[in-house]
Motif scaffolding. Structure first.
Motif, PDB file in Angstrom:
ATOM      1  N   ALA A  19      25.314  86.321   2.222  1.00  0.00           N
ATOM      2  CA  ALA A  19      24.408  86.715   1.135  1.00  0.00           C
ATOM      3  C   ALA A  19      23.886  85.490   0.395  1.00  0.00           C
ATOM      4  O   ALA A  19      22.701  85.395   0.058  1.00  0.00           O
ATOM      5  N   GLY A  20      24.760  84.527   0.157  1.00  0.00           N
ATOM      6  CA  GLY A  20      24.348  83.303  -0.528  1.00  0.00           C
ATOM      7  C   GLY A  20      23.344  82.497   0.281  1.00  0.00           C
ATOM      8  O   GLY A  20      22.371  81.973  -0.256  1.00  0.00           O
ATOM      9  N   ALA A  21      23.573  82.401   1.601  1.00  0.00           N
ATOM     10  CA  ALA A  21      22.663  81.645   2.465  1.00  0.00           C
ATOM     11  C   ALA A  21      21.284  82.307   2.512  1.00  0.00           C
ATOM     12  O   ALA A  21      20.252  81.623   2.428  1.00  0.00           O
ATOM     13  N   ILE A  22      21.264  83.623   2.617  1.00  0.00           N
ATOM     14  CA  ILE A  22      19.985  84.341   2.665  1.00  0.00           C
ATOM     15  C   ILE A  22      19.245  84.201   1.338  1.00  0.00           C
ATOM     16  O   ILE A  22      18.056  83.878   1.306  1.00  0.00           O
ATOM     17  N   PHE A  67      10.469  73.694   1.802  1.00  0.00           N
ATOM     18  CA  PHE A  67      11.904  73.784   2.083  1.00  0.00           C
ATOM     19  C   PHE A  67      12.571  72.420   2.129  1.00  0.00           C
ATOM     20  O   PHE A  67      13.652  72.268   2.702  1.00  0.00           O
ATOM     21  N   LYS A  68      11.967  71.427   1.511  1.00  0.00           N
ATOM     22  CA  LYS A  68      12.531  70.078   1.477  1.00  0.00           C
ATOM     23  C   LYS A  68      13.833  70.091   0.682  1.00  0.00           C
ATOM     24  O   LYS A  68      13.863  70.512  -0.465  1.00  0.00           O
ATOM     25  N   GLY A  69      14.908  69.652   1.310  1.00  0.00           N
ATOM     26  CA  GLY A  69      16.208  69.622   0.652  1.00  0.00           C
ATOM     27  C   GLY A  69      17.037  70.883   0.824  1.00  0.00           C
ATOM     28  O   GLY A  69      18.120  70.991   0.259  1.00  0.00           O
ATOM     29  N   LEU A  70      16.560  71.832   1.605  1.00  0.00           N
ATOM     30  CA  LEU A  70      17.282  73.090   1.780  1.00  0.00           C
ATOM     31  C   LEU A  70      18.639  72.880   2.447  1.00  0.00           C
ATOM     32  O   LEU A  70      19.614  73.542   2.087  1.00  0.00           O
ATOM     33  N   LYS A  76      26.134  74.041  -0.487  1.00  0.00           N
ATOM     34  CA  LYS A  76      26.748  74.466  -1.747  1.00  0.00           C
ATOM     35  C   LYS A  76      26.590  75.960  -2.023  1.00  0.00           C
ATOM     36  O   LYS A  76      27.552  76.632  -2.391  1.00  0.00           O
ATOM     37  N   GLY A  77      25.400  76.493  -1.864  1.00  0.00           N
ATOM     38  CA  GLY A  77      25.095  77.862  -2.259  1.00  0.00           C
ATOM     39  C   GLY A  77      25.947  78.932  -1.605  1.00  0.00           C
ATOM     40  O   GLY A  77      26.562  79.752  -2.303  1.00  0.00           O
ATOM     41  N   PRO A  78      26.031  78.962  -0.279  1.00  0.00           N
ATOM     42  CA  PRO A  78      26.840  80.005   0.365  1.00  0.00           C
ATOM     43  C   PRO A  78      28.325  79.916   0.009  1.00  0.00           C
ATOM     44  O   PRO A  78      28.979  80.926  -0.179  1.00  0.00           O
ATOM     45  N   LEU A  79      28.839  78.705  -0.103  1.00  0.00           N
ATOM     46  CA  LEU A  79      30.236  78.541  -0.473  1.00  0.00           C
ATOM     47  C   LEU A  79      30.496  79.086  -1.875  1.00  0.00           C
ATOM     48  O   LEU A  79      31.463  79.805  -2.120  1.00  0.00           O
ATOM     49  N   GLN A  80      29.601  78.763  -2.775  1.00  0.00           N
ATOM     50  CA  GLN A  80      29.701  79.252  -4.148  1.00  0.00           C
ATOM     51  C   GLN A  80      29.622  80.779  -4.185  1.00  0.00           C
ATOM     52  O   GLN A  80      30.405  81.432  -4.883  1.00  0.00           O
ATOM     53  N   SER A  81      28.707  81.360  -3.439  1.00  0.00           N
ATOM     54  CA  SER A  81      28.573  82.816  -3.397  1.00  0.00           C
ATOM     55  C   SER A  81      29.789  83.475  -2.759  1.00  0.00           C
ATOM     56  O   SER A  81      30.264  84.510  -3.237  1.00  0.00           O
ATOM     57  N   ALA A  82      30.297  82.883  -1.690  1.00  0.00           N
ATOM     58  CA  ALA A  82      31.462  83.450  -1.004  1.00  0.00           C
ATOM     59  C   ALA A  82      32.657  83.512  -1.945  1.00  0.00           C
ATOM     60  O   ALA A  82      33.326  84.545  -2.057  1.00  0.00           O
ATOM     61  N   ILE A  83      32.899  82.430  -2.643  1.00  0.00           N
ATOM     62  CA  ILE A  83      34.022  82.395  -3.583  1.00  0.00           C
ATOM     63  C   ILE A  83      33.775  83.358  -4.739  1.00  0.00           C
ATOM     64  O   ILE A  83      34.672  84.106  -5.142  1.00  0.00           O
ATOM     65  N   GLY A  84      32.558  83.369  -5.252  1.00  0.00           N
ATOM     66  CA  GLY A  84      32.225  84.259  -6.367  1.00  0.00           C
ATOM     67  C   GLY A  84      32.389  85.727  -6.026  1.00  0.00           C
ATOM     68  O   GLY A  84      32.986  86.490  -6.791  1.00  0.00           O
TER      69      GLY A  84
END
Length: 97
Positions: A19-22, A67-70, A76-84
């Motif tokens: 979900a975070g990656a998407i 999408f520069k820097g994606l 960071k984003g998916p890991l943060q969402s997974a933990i959250g």
């Protein structure tokens, strides 16, 4: 055989990460626009979000502009969402008892 069985911890982490990656990928062009408008890149000549999106696309394209820097954000984003997601589900279960 109930399709709504509770998810395991690993499944929660994977679902939260997906979900975070998407979410990160879909909203990233808006993050680029926000960052550039805050910093004033482009001579401050953007006349709104739609104009900024069109200008960045025309000047730099999709991969090197919108999408520069994606790739770094996807670390960071998916890991943060997974933990959250996992912590939220765990806390809700514990507090419901």
């Amino acid at each position: 055989d109930d399709p709504l069985l509770p998810l395991t911890g690993t499944q929660r982490l994977l679902a939260g990460g997906a979900a975070g990656a998407i979410a990160q990928t879909v909203t990233y062009p808006l993050t680029v626009v926000r960052r550039r408008m805050q910093v004033g890149v482009g001579g401050g000549g953007y006349h709104g979000v739609a104009h900024a999106l069109r200008s960045i696309y025309a000047a730099e394209g999709v991969a090197n502009g919108l999408f520069k820097g994606l790739s770094l954000a996807l670390l960071k984003g998916p890991l943060q969402s997974a933990i959250g997601f996992s912590v939220n589900d765990y806390a809700k279960k514990r507090l419901a008892r």
